[in-house]
Each structure stands twice: as structure tokens, then as C-alpha cells.
Design a protein around this motif. Structure first.
Motif, mmCIF file in Angstrom:
data_model
loop_
_atom_site.group_PDB
_atom_site.id
_atom_site.type_symbol
_atom_site.label_atom_id
_atom_site.label_comp_id
_atom_site.label_asym_id
_atom_site.label_seq_id
_atom_site.Cartn_x
_atom_site.Cartn_y
_atom_site.Cartn_z
ATOM 1 N N ARG A 224 58.299 33.664 28.985
ATOM 2 C CA ARG A 224 57.972 34.414 30.186
ATOM 3 C C ARG A 224 57.328 33.473 31.191
ATOM 4 O O ARG A 224 56.714 32.476 30.825
ATOM 5 N N LEU A 225 57.463 33.853 32.460
ATOM 6 C CA LEU A 225 56.882 33.074 33.554
ATOM 7 C C LEU A 225 55.752 33.884 34.161
ATOM 8 O O LEU A 225 55.960 35.014 34.621
ATOM 9 N N HIS B 1 59.886 23.664 38.629
ATOM 10 C CA HIS B 1 59.224 22.779 37.667
ATOM 11 C C HIS B 1 58.928 23.538 36.377
ATOM 12 O O HIS B 1 59.145 23.018 35.271
ATOM 13 N N GLU B 2 58.414 24.769 36.489
ATOM 14 C CA GLU B 2 58.126 25.565 35.292
ATOM 15 C C GLU B 2 59.416 25.959 34.572
ATOM 16 O O GLU B 2 59.482 25.954 33.336
ATOM 17 N N ILE B 3 60.455 26.304 35.329
ATOM 18 C CA ILE B 3 61.742 26.630 34.705
ATOM 19 C C ILE B 3 62.298 25.412 33.971
ATOM 20 O O ILE B 3 62.881 25.525 32.888
ATOM 21 N N ALA C 16 67.105 31.192 36.262
ATOM 22 C CA ALA C 16 66.809 31.424 34.845
ATOM 23 C C ALA C 16 66.886 32.918 34.574
ATOM 24 O O ALA C 16 65.859 33.595 34.499
ATOM 25 N N PRO C 17 68.084 33.461 34.420
ATOM 26 C CA PRO C 17 68.240 34.914 34.295
ATOM 27 C C PRO C 17 67.514 35.501 33.092
ATOM 28 O O PRO C 17 67.123 36.674 33.122
ATOM 29 N N ARG C 18 67.304 34.716 32.039
ATOM 30 C CA ARG C 18 66.691 35.249 30.825
ATOM 31 C C ARG C 18 65.176 35.107 30.799
ATOM 32 O O ARG C 18 64.526 35.451 29.820
ATOM 33 N N LEU C 19 64.599 34.583 31.876
ATOM 34 C CA LEU C 19 63.157 34.365 31.924
ATOM 35 C C LEU C 19 62.463 35.599 32.502
ATOM 36 O O LEU C 19 62.693 35.974 33.649
ATOM 37 N N GLU C 20 61.618 36.244 31.708
ATOM 38 C CA GLU C 20 60.885 37.423 32.158
ATOM 39 C C GLU C 20 59.678 37.003 32.992
ATOM 40 O O GLU C 20 59.076 35.945 32.749
ATOM 41 N N LEU C 21 59.294 37.872 33.939
ATOM 42 C CA LEU C 21 58.156 37.580 34.817
ATOM 43 C C LEU C 21 56.986 38.505 34.502
ATOM 44 O O LEU C 21 57.164 39.680 34.201
#
Length: 584
Positions: free
Chosen positions: A152-153, A176-178, A125-130
Motif C-alpha cells: 500500500r502507498l 520514487h515510492e512506486i 501501479a494499478p495494484r497499489l492500494e492507497l
């Protein structure tokens, strides 16, 4: 040109099963579309009550507020869910609040396990910020929205610990979260949304409202006697035999307007609980579908599937070891509402790539419309039975009326069926809208979604919206037989303010000076009103009908006296009736 050998360290290609219909969003959209109808029905109910109901016996101050309270109670589940859906439209407010609550911070420049976790997330998920907080252990990870298409994660110390001890399990948690983000779920469910807390706390809300309903008996102590008098008239019994409760008369006056009302407080609590169950069941199933769909995406390869199965087995073992205390029962109920049954999750995880998981998730939500109608119909049967409208048992009544109820929501069913039928074409568009990269359904998943949708659409077209409800035969009304006499009865127990009371008499000696009087129900036998509107001799009549016209509202009693003056004021027959107040 020779192809370069692939690096042994390169990640194993991951199968993408593609997204399934966003049932949570369809449920939210249908509830928003129903909002004007809910408000209109509530307004129309209150207006009809105000127009047609004239509260007798000093109940003016209580009957209208009780109606509004029960009307609010009946519509409260939908109103609360509408509030939760409205909160989903402001994710930019939700994100800062969650980051302050969990003390989340960017992880840029971190090394070790966090760098490995970040690299894994970037791959899928390249667009998901941590964001991270390593000092907290639970919840170990969750996704939260920052906009309508961005999220965001959050990673906690518990996930870092799991990454070291069970890397496959940690990757399954992240996947699972993604998967939830790929489906567009975080805006409606997850930490910080109102939907999950409402679903979890609703059983407690039912208990709280039950306490409020039961408290009405205590709040209306002064009015109970008036209720008992009205009940005695309507049920043709004595005041002493009438129940010391307001609910039978509340039921007589309000059941046509608020059908969760039953003739007893406990019955009303049961009616409200069944109605709430019917309303809450559909979003609960939508949440289950979201969790099952996330499991399906996580179990797309062998590593994720094995990790999920281990986690489910471990949770099952923990549940079996749990002591069944009240707190444990509460946690079990919360888990049952917010997550599907473990046996179902395990079954679908093991068959995530066979099309069975897609089929079950696709048809589970439409089935929820049927399941949610069942408790509502049971509550309706309780009300119909208490009013003598039906003689059917619960089973035949529910099954007979189910097509009628489904015909009333046929546009929702048709929308769900149309979405399923068109989903092979809509899936890439939806994936691009909520996540970015398009998702393509495999052929088996396409068939598992589209074919049941076509069958469901055909079934919806066969529903007849004009079909009347199935009530069964009304139980026969047995008129009380006249005794040998002398005796009397009133022909109408409830009179309008300008309607005379018609009194039937029989078994009299026409040669005697008999007489009939109308008196207040609690007057002594010798007390009467010396006015021709309130009493008359029956000289010359052995039987027949006479009319008197007492104009004051309240509970009255028609009394029969024999052979004046020799017979004195001994009452030989009596019958209660109600004189209503003038309409405004």
C-alpha cells in the motif's frame, strides 16, 4: 482505416528502464545462509576455550563470562540484522501496526487532489492500494508491504500540499515510492522495517558498547592485582611496572578466540568499531543501491528527472545553511547511512537513460564486499601487530590479505556475479514476482549488468582459497642476555600444574654455599618453605640448570642467595613465573 488522433490530454508515454538486481534481497539471503556458520563458529570458539584455557590466579569467575560477552559483541551486528530480516517475513503484522501509528484510512470517494493522486497512482501501479492521513505533513509518502507481493502507498497532507504547489515534484515523489515497490524493497527497508533503524542507530550502539567495555576495568577491581602479576611474569618486568589494567592479560588469554580484543580498552573499542563498520557497510551499500535504482526509474522521463534534480539541489542548499550542531551532525550521519551521497544521486539521475546508472548500481554492491573487508582487515592488523605476529605496516598487511579474505567469501561473490550475468533473463521474472507486470531491460542496461558480471565471475574463479594469509616476517624475539653474574632466570615463565621449574644460574663461586629458593612473589626475603621441592643448595656449581617442584598454583619467584650463612637473606637474583592450575 484512419488512425484516431491522440488526445492532447493523454499522458506522455513513459520509458521503462526495467529492474536491476535486487541487492538487498541477495544480502539478506547470504546473511541467512551464513547464520548456521556464525552460530557454529561461536559454539566452537566457546568449546575450544573451555577445553584449552585454565584461568589462573582466581580468574575462573570472570574469564569465561568476558569471553562470552566479547563473542556476543563480535557477532552482534549479524544477529541484529538476522532479526531484522526475520521481521520482513511477517508483513501482515507490520501493515496494521503502521496504519495505527500513522492513522491511515482508505481514500475511496474522496475528490480534489486526492482523486488526482489516486488516478496518477492507478496509471503507474494499478495494484497499489492507497491510504491517507491529511492531518500529518511528514513523511509525505511511503510504501509499506501488506504481503509478500502486495503493498500500500501512504499519502500524507504534505504530499497534497506539494501536489498543489509543485505537481511535477509530487509526481516524482510518488514515482520514487512506486519504484521501490517495483524492486521489492519495502519488505526489507522503509518505514516499519528494522534494517533502516539499525543502520541509523548503530553508531550510538558502538558508543554504548564502548561504555560497557570501559566499565570492565571498574567491575574487575579485585582481579586487577592478579592480572598485573601475570603480566609481570609474561613480560619479564616488575609488578610495579605492570599496567593497572586487566586488558593486557585478557588479550593474552582471549585474543586467539575473540580477535576484536586488543591490549587496551580503547583498542578493543576501536577493533569493535572497525568490525562493525565492516559488517554494516555491505547492507548500507545495498540500501544505497535500492535508492539509486528508485531514482533511476523515477528519472526515466524528463519531468521526473528535472523534479529529482530540483529536490536534490534544494536539499544541498538546506545542508549548506544548516548550523553544525551535535543534533545536525547526527541527522547528517543518519542521512549518509540511509541515502547515497547527493553528488552520486545527481550524477546518476542526469544519466539515467544512458546505461551509466545501471552500470554503477550493478557494480556498487559487489564492490561493497571489497570495501567491507578493509576495516575488518585493519582490525586484524591491530591484533596481529599487538601479538607480534606481523612486522608489516597496515597498508601492505591489508592489501596482501585482501585476496585471502575474498577467497573466503567466494561463494557470495560468485552468486552476485552469476546473478549479474543472468539478469537479462531473470529481470522479467523478478518484476512479475514482486510487482506484477514484467520488466524488460534495454540493451544498454543488459550489457551494463551482464558484462561486469562475467568479468567478476572470472576474477572469482582465479581466487585461491588455499592461499595462506600474508603476515610478513615475525619480529625476532630477543632473548635477554645473561649479565656477568651472579644471576638466575627461569627457562619457562608459565608452567603446567605438574611441570617442574627449571632455573638457570651463572656467575657463582662454586666454593661457597649458595642456594636457590622458590617463594611467593610478595614474601619477605627471609621467608621460604622448608621443603626440598622449594629450595636447594648449589654447592659446587658455577653455572648450570637446577630443578625445583613447587606444586601450588599461583605466581612464584625464583630467588638466588649467596654464601650461607655469611650472605644472609640478601637476594642477588630473582625471576617470576606462573604455576597453572590442574586441568579438569
Amino acid at each position: 482505416m484512419t488512425r484516431a488522433a491522440s488526445s492532447p490530454r493523454s499522458p506522455q508515454p513513459r520509458a521503462e528502464p526495467g529492474p536491476l538486481p535486487p541487492w538487498l534481497w541477495l544480502w539478506a539471503a547470504s546473511l541467512v545462509a551464513l547464520a548456521p556458520r556464525l552460530l557454529g563458529d561461536a559454539w566452537g570458539t566457546a568449546a575450544a576455550f573451555r577445553t584449552w584455557v585454565v584461568p589462573p590466579l582466581g580468574l575462573e569467575a570472570w574469564l569465561a563470562p568476558i569471553l562470552l560477552f566479547l563473542l556476543l559483541l563480535q557477532n552482534l551486528p549479524a544477529l541484529v540484522f538476522l532479526l531484522g530480516i526475520a521481521s520482513a517475513l511477517v508483513p501482515r503484522w507490520r501493515a496494521p501496526r503502521l496504519e495505527r501509528r500513522f492513522a491511515l484510512a482508505p481514500i475511496t470517494g474522496r475528490g480534489g487532489a486526492l482523486a488526482e493522486i489516486e488516478a496518477f497512482v492507478r496509471e503507474h501501479a494499478p495494484r497499489l492500494e492507497l491510504r491517507a492521513n491529511l492531518r500529518r505533513m511528514a513523511p509525505i509518502a511511503f510504501v509499506y508491504p501488506t504481503g509478500l507481493r502486495t503493498a500500500r502507498l501512504a499519502v500524507m497532507g504534505g504530499l497534497v500540499k506539494l501536489w498543489r504547489s509543485d505537481p511535477a515534484g509530487a509526481r516524482a515523489v510518488l514515482l520514487h515510492e512506486i519504484a521501490h515497490q517495483r524492486q521489492g524493497d519495502p519488505a526489507i527497508i522503509g518505514i516499519g522495517s528494522l534494517l533502516a533503524p539499525v543502520l541509523r542507530l548503530w553508531p550510538l550502539a558502538i558508543l554504548a558498547f564502548a561504555a560497557l567495555i570501559l566499565a570492565l576495568d571498574r567491575l574487575l577491581r579485585r582481579e586487577i592485582e592478579a592480572f598485573r602479576l601475570a603480566y609481570a611474569v609474561l613480560e619479564e618486568t616488575t609488578v610495579a611496572a605492570a599496567p593497572a589494567s586487566v586488558w593486557p592479560i585478557l588479550f593474552d588469554y582471549l585474543a586467539d578466540y575473540v580477535w576484536i580484543l586488543q591490549p587496551s580498552p580503547l583498542g578493543t573499542v576501536a577493533g569493535f568499531a572497525l568490525w562493525s563498520l565492516g559488517v554494516v557497510l555491505l547492507p548500507t551499500i545495498a540500501v544505497w543501491c535500492a535508492e539509486l535504482a528508485a531514482d533511476r526509474l523515477t528519472a526515466a522521463n524528463a519531468e521526473g528527472r528535472d523534479a529529482l534534480l530540483r529536490a536534490l539541489d534544494a536539499r544541498g542548499a538546506e545542508t549548506r545553511r544548516r548550523r553544525w550542531t551535535p543534533s545536525a551532525l547526527g541527522r547528517g550521519l543518519i542521512e549518509a547511512i540511509s541515502h547515497p551521497p547527493r553528488w552520486l544521486r545527481r550524477l546518476l539521475v542526469g544519466r539515467a537513460d544512458a546505461g551509466i546508472a545501471a552500470l554503477v548500481i550493478a557494480v556498487l554492491f559487489p564492490l561493497g564486499f571489497v570495501l567491507s573487508a578493509l576495516p575488518i582487515l585493519v582490525a586484524s592488523w591491530m591484533s596481529a601487530s599487538a601479538r607480534g605476529v606481523t612486522s608489516l605496516a597496515a597498508g601492505p598487511f591489508v592489501l596482501g590479505n585482501l585476496p585471502f579474505v575474498l577467497a573466503g567469501i567466494r561463494w557470495q561473490l560468485a552468486t552476485a556475479a552469476g546473478l549479474m550475468l543472468a539478469w537479462p533473463l531473470l529481470a522479467p521474472w523478478w518484476a512479475r514476482l514482486v510487482f506484477g507486470p514484467p520488466g524488460v531491460l534495454p540493451i544498454r542496461s543488459m550489457a551494463a549488468v551482464a558484462l561486469p558480471g562475467a568479468a567478476m565471475l572470472l576474477g572469482v574463479l582465479l581466487l585461491d582459497p588455499a592461499a595462506p594469509p600474508v603476515l610478513g616476517e615475525r619480529p625476532p624475539v630477543v632473548q635477554p642476555e645473561r649479565g656477568p653474574g651472579p644471576g638466575l632466570r627461569v627457562l619457562s615463565k608459565v608452567l603446567a600444574h605438574d611441570e617442574p621449574v627449571r632455573i638457570e644460574i651463572w656467575g657463582l663461586d662454586p666454593t661457597k654455599q649458595n642456594w636457590v629458593a622458590v617463594a611467593a612473589h610478595d614474601w619477605e626475603p627471609e621467608r621460604y618453605v622448608d621443603d626440598p621441592a622449594y629450595w636447594t643448595f648449589t654447592t659446587g656449581l658455577a653455572e648450570g640448570v637446577i630443578e625445583l617442584d613447587p606444586r601450588e598454583p599461583g605466581v612464584w619467584e625464583a630467588r638466588l642467595y649467596l654464601d650461607w650463612p655469611a650472605g644472609g637473606t640478601e637476594i642477588h637474583g630473582r625471576a617470576l613465573f606462573i604455576r597453572d592450575k590442574p586441568r579438569p
